[in-house]
Write a protein that holds these residues in place. Structure first.
Motif, PDB file in Angstrom:
ATOM      1  N   LEU A  46      68.192 -49.967  18.397  1.00  8.84           N
ATOM      2  CA  LEU A  46      67.280 -50.061  17.548  1.00  8.84           C
ATOM      3  C   LEU A  46      66.640 -48.607  17.091  1.00  8.84           C
ATOM      4  CD1 LEU A  46      65.313 -53.297  18.885  1.00  8.84           C
ATOM      5  CD2 LEU A  46      67.076 -53.327  17.170  1.00  8.84           C
ATOM      6  N   THR A  47      67.134 -48.356  15.888  1.00  5.53           N
ATOM      7  CA  THR A  47      66.572 -47.061  15.394  1.00  5.53           C
ATOM      8  C   THR A  47      65.146 -46.945  15.648  1.00  5.53           C
ATOM      9  OG1 THR A  47      66.791 -47.527  13.250  1.00  5.53           O
ATOM     10  CG2 THR A  47      68.841 -46.614  14.289  1.00  5.53           C
ATOM     11  N   HIS A  48      64.557 -47.940  15.102  1.00  6.97           N
ATOM     12  CA  HIS A  48      63.259 -48.112  15.255  1.00  6.97           C
ATOM     13  C   HIS A  48      62.799 -49.622  14.992  1.00  6.97           C
ATOM     14  CE1 HIS A  48      63.807 -47.105  10.892  1.00  6.97           C
ATOM     15  NE2 HIS A  48      62.671 -47.485  10.475  1.00  6.97           N
ATOM     16  N   LEU A  49      61.435 -49.817  15.117  1.00  6.35           N
ATOM     17  CA  LEU A  49      61.134 -51.074  15.029  1.00  6.35           C
ATOM     18  C   LEU A  49      60.262 -51.664  13.840  1.00  6.35           C
ATOM     19  CD1 LEU A  49      59.776 -51.218  18.676  1.00  6.35           C
ATOM     20  CD2 LEU A  49      61.957 -52.287  17.922  1.00  6.35           C
ATOM     21  N   HIS A  50      60.676 -50.794  12.874  1.00  9.65           N
ATOM     22  CA  HIS A  50      60.186 -51.754  11.360  1.00  9.65           C
ATOM     23  C   HIS A  50      60.875 -52.996  11.147  1.00  9.65           C
ATOM     24  CE1 HIS A  50      58.645 -47.574   9.733  1.00  9.65           C
ATOM     25  NE2 HIS A  50      57.563 -48.383  10.651  1.00  9.65           N
ATOM     26  N   PHE A  51      60.410 -53.924  10.572  1.00 12.74           N
ATOM     27  CA  PHE A  51      60.941 -55.294  10.534  1.00 12.74           C
ATOM     28  C   PHE A  51      62.358 -55.349   9.846  1.00 12.74           C
ATOM     29  CE2 PHE A  51      58.843 -54.867   6.290  1.00 12.74           C
ATOM     30  CZ  PHE A  51      59.693 -55.338   5.463  1.00 12.74           C
ATOM     31  N   ASP A  52      62.636 -54.445   8.974  1.00  9.38           N
ATOM     32  CA  ASP A  52      64.036 -54.600   8.431  1.00  9.38           C
ATOM     33  C   ASP A  52      65.069 -53.814   9.050  1.00  9.38           C
ATOM     34  OD1 ASP A  52      62.426 -51.961   7.680  1.00  9.38           O
ATOM     35  OD2 ASP A  52      63.919 -51.540   6.358  1.00  9.38           O
ATOM     36  N   TRP A 107      54.005 -46.860  20.107  1.00  7.09           N
ATOM     37  CA  TRP A 107      53.660 -46.564  18.918  1.00  7.09           C
ATOM     38  C   TRP A 107      53.827 -47.681  17.966  1.00  7.09           C
ATOM     39  CZ3 TRP A 107      52.070 -41.953  16.402  1.00  7.09           C
ATOM     40  CH2 TRP A 107      52.187 -41.974  15.085  1.00  7.09           C
ATOM     41  N   ALA A 108      54.782 -48.615  18.266  1.00  5.89           N
ATOM     42  CA  ALA A 108      54.894 -49.894  17.646  1.00  5.89           C
ATOM     43  C   ALA A 108      54.260 -51.112  18.073  1.00  5.89           C
ATOM     44  CB  ALA A 108      56.490 -50.420  17.539  1.00  5.89           C
ATOM     45  N   THR A 109      53.771 -50.907  19.318  1.00  6.90           N
ATOM     46  CA  THR A 109      53.030 -52.128  20.154  1.00  6.90           C
ATOM     47  C   THR A 109      51.580 -51.883  20.040  1.00  6.90           C
ATOM     48  OG1 THR A 109      53.419 -50.929  22.038  1.00  6.90           O
ATOM     49  CG2 THR A 109      55.016 -52.629  21.545  1.00  6.90           C
ATOM     50  N   GLU A 110      51.132 -50.488  19.639  1.00  7.42           N
ATOM     51  CA  GLU A 110      49.871 -50.268  19.305  1.00  7.42           C
ATOM     52  C   GLU A 110      49.536 -49.353  17.912  1.00  7.42           C
ATOM     53  OE1 GLU A 110      48.538 -47.853  22.500  1.00  7.42           O
ATOM     54  OE2 GLU A 110      49.351 -49.057  24.160  1.00  7.42           O
ATOM     55  N   ASP A 125      60.580 -37.676  13.961  1.00  6.21           N
ATOM     56  CA  ASP A 125      59.015 -38.105  14.044  1.00  6.21           C
ATOM     57  C   ASP A 125      58.365 -38.339  12.778  1.00  6.21           C
ATOM     58  OD1 ASP A 125      59.040 -38.257  16.870  1.00  6.21           O
ATOM     59  OD2 ASP A 125      58.881 -36.093  16.648  1.00  6.21           O
ATOM     60  N   GLY A 126      58.968 -37.825  11.522  1.00  7.81           N
ATOM     61  CA  GLY A 126      58.597 -37.810  10.146  1.00  7.81           C
ATOM     62  C   GLY A 126      58.297 -38.947   9.599  1.00  7.81           C
ATOM     63  N   HIS A 127      59.342 -40.034   9.540  1.00  8.50           N
ATOM     64  CA  HIS A 127      59.246 -41.433   9.149  1.00  8.50           C
ATOM     65  C   HIS A 127      58.194 -42.282  10.202  1.00  8.50           C
ATOM     66  CE1 HIS A 127      60.032 -45.183   7.277  1.00  8.50           C
ATOM     67  NE2 HIS A 127      60.475 -45.608   8.328  1.00  8.50           N
ATOM     68  N   THR A 128      58.438 -42.238  11.622  1.00  5.88           N
ATOM     69  CA  THR A 128      57.661 -42.847  12.410  1.00  5.88           C
ATOM     70  C   THR A 128      58.026 -42.144  13.833  1.00  5.88           C
ATOM     71  OG1 THR A 128      57.127 -45.042  13.534  1.00  5.88           O
ATOM     72  CG2 THR A 128      59.573 -44.536  13.143  1.00  5.88           C
ATOM     73  N   GLU A 129      57.167 -42.482  14.807  1.00  7.55           N
ATOM     74  CA  GLU A 129      57.262 -41.846  15.932  1.00  7.55           C
ATOM     75  C   GLU A 129      58.579 -42.036  16.596  1.00  7.55           C
ATOM     76  OE1 GLU A 129      55.852 -39.450  19.502  1.00  7.55           O
ATOM     77  OE2 GLU A 129      55.267 -39.692  17.370  1.00  7.55           O
ATOM     78  N   LYS A 130      59.452 -40.833  17.099  1.00  6.63           N
ATOM     79  CA  LYS A 130      60.610 -41.133  17.843  1.00  6.63           C
ATOM     80  C   LYS A 130      61.774 -42.102  17.575  1.00  6.63           C
ATOM     81  CE  LYS A 130      59.909 -37.635  20.555  1.00  6.63           C
ATOM     82  NZ  LYS A 130      59.186 -36.771  19.609  1.00  6.63           N
ATOM     83  N   GLN A 131      61.609 -41.895  15.784  1.00  7.83           N
ATOM     84  CA  GLN A 131      62.963 -42.910  15.287  1.00  7.83           C
ATOM     85  C   GLN A 131      64.259 -42.079  15.750  1.00  7.83           C
ATOM     86  OE1 GLN A 131      64.929 -43.553  10.787  1.00  7.83           O
ATOM     87  NE2 GLN A 131      63.670 -41.980  11.124  1.00  7.83           N
ATOM     88  N   THR A 145      55.045 -41.532   7.927  1.00  5.65           N
ATOM     89  CA  THR A 145      53.864 -41.291   8.375  1.00  5.65           C
ATOM     90  C   THR A 145      53.453 -39.796   8.291  1.00  5.65           C
ATOM     91  OG1 THR A 145      54.529 -41.091  10.597  1.00  5.65           O
ATOM     92  CG2 THR A 145      53.795 -43.144   9.731  1.00  5.65           C
ATOM     93  N   ARG A 146      54.459 -39.020   8.562  1.00  8.70           N
ATOM     94  CA  ARG A 146      54.289 -37.345   8.144  1.00  8.70           C
ATOM     95  C   ARG A 146      55.166 -36.819   7.201  1.00  8.70           C
ATOM     96  NH1 ARG A 146      55.204 -38.630  14.089  1.00  8.70           N
ATOM     97  NH2 ARG A 146      53.220 -38.898  15.330  1.00  8.70           N
ATOM     98  N   PRO A 147      54.992 -36.741   6.124  1.00  8.81           N
ATOM     99  CA  PRO A 147      56.066 -36.432   5.133  1.00  8.81           C
ATOM    100  C   PRO A 147      56.416 -34.941   5.245  1.00  8.81           C
ATOM    101  CG  PRO A 147      53.884 -36.886   4.060  1.00  8.81           C
ATOM    102  CD  PRO A 147      53.701 -37.463   5.319  1.00  8.81           C
ATOM    103  N   LEU A 148      55.311 -34.272   5.473  1.00  4.70           N
ATOM    104  CA  LEU A 148      55.962 -32.782   5.592  1.00  4.70           C
ATOM    105  C   LEU A 148      56.871 -32.454   6.907  1.00  4.70           C
ATOM    106  CD1 LEU A 148      52.457 -30.958   5.037  1.00  4.70           C
ATOM    107  CD2 LEU A 148      54.171 -31.298   3.344  1.00  4.70           C
ATOM    108  N   LEU A 149      56.609 -33.174   7.664  1.00  8.47           N
ATOM    109  CA  LEU A 149      57.649 -33.146   8.938  1.00  8.47           C
ATOM    110  C   LEU A 149      58.901 -33.854   8.703  1.00  8.47           C
ATOM    111  CD1 LEU A 149      58.251 -32.564  11.954  1.00  8.47           C
ATOM    112  CD2 LEU A 149      56.889 -34.602  12.695  1.00  8.47           C
TER     113      LEU A 149
END
Length: 286
Positions: free
Chosen positions: A100-106, A139-142, A189-195, A230-234
């Motif tokens: 799972l690249t990250h835990l967003h629903f899609d 990050w996803a569970t909190e 980490d720009g889109h979400t933490e540790k994608q 969440t961090r567009p400049l990053l």
């Protein structure tokens, strides 16, 4: 090793949200919007057959959410995870690993399904390990308020409850080899933490599963950053480093969300890194 593109469905998202501060008059040249300002998106996953392992990278939204929920996203195209797996002779019970690249629903919604009597949830891949990393899991569970609507408890908590959850090792730098799965991972980490962005060596090429670091070819210019980040400049900094590397090394970019383009390459130009060519997967890998 064999790799297969797995189409799990197409949906629509607000074009303005997908391009942040970039004006519609510019982004609609590459990603045309309908009368409701919605643009076409895919949920294109990747299946890696490697010896006795069958690794699925991401798995779409699944089908357990309510009709009201799905109504927000205007699904179209008739694709499904099961029909896409069957096209190559596989069943979800054959999957040994779900990355799972990250835990967003899609990206992870297909991990969990209703049980038979719809009284609770169960893993949709009963024989698989589910791979995340500790920092993103926390990050996803909190969740923060901004991302809470994308981190759905029914997609995430049952994975841990199943006992099938595993964590990849986090290297001291943002890019490292994961020996357990056999491919390199870039952490962003720009889109979400540790994608996690997999880099797979395949038939003499480096194939990179882009997830949400680069949703579509329309997002290649650095300022073209999603409003969801969440961090567009990053994100801009991470994209710059990655795209320069991709142009230098002629990476093939596997696009999860681009409804029109499966693969692309990028090149250096006087305006910065830009799109080089687009391909269908089977045009490159017969």
């Amino acid at each position: 090793m064999k790799i297969y593109p797995i189409e799990t469905g197409n949906f629509k998202l607000d074009g303005g949200a997908m391009f942040g501060v970039v004006p519609k008059t510019i982004w609609q040249r590459t990603n045309p919007a309908d009368s409701n300002n919605l643009i076409d998106m895919s949920m294109r996953c990747m299946l890696i057959e490697d010896g006795n392992r069958l690794i699925l990278i991401d798995n779409g939204t699944g089908n357990k959410q309510s009709d009201k929920f799905f109504g927000y996203y205007y699904f179209f195209g008739g694709f499904s995870l099961d029909t896409s797996l069957a096209k190559y002779g596989f069943h979800r019970d054959d999957i040994t690993d779900v990355f799972l690249t990250h835990l967003h629903f899609d990206h992870c919604g297909g991990s969990i399904q209703w049980n038979k009597d719809r009284t609770g949830y169960e893993p949709a891949f009963k024989n698989a390990k589910f791979w995340s990393n500790k920092k993103h899991w926390k990050w996803a569970t909190e969740p923060n308020v901004r991302e809470k609507a994308s981190f759905l408890k029914e997609n995430i908590n049952p994975i841990e409850a199943s006992g099938q959850l595993k964590f990849v090792n986090l290297p001291e730098v943002d890019f490292g080899i994961n020996t357990e799965l056999g491919f390199d991972i870039l952490f962003a980490d720009g889109h979400t933490e540790k994608q996690m962005i997999p880099h797979i060596e395949y038939k003499g090429k480096t194939l990179v599963f882009m997830a949400d670091l680069l949703p579509t070819v329309g997002h290649i210019p650095l300022p073209y950053v999603m409003g969801y980040d969440t961090r567009p400049l990053l994100t801009m900094d991470e994209k710059a480093k990655f795209l320069n590397n991709a142009a230098d090394k002629n990476y093939l970019l596997f696009l999860e969300h681009d409804a029109s383009n499966e693969l692309c390459t990028v090149k250096h130009t006087e305006k910065g890194v830009r799109l080089d060519q687009t391909y269908k997967f089977n045009e490159v890998f017969n």
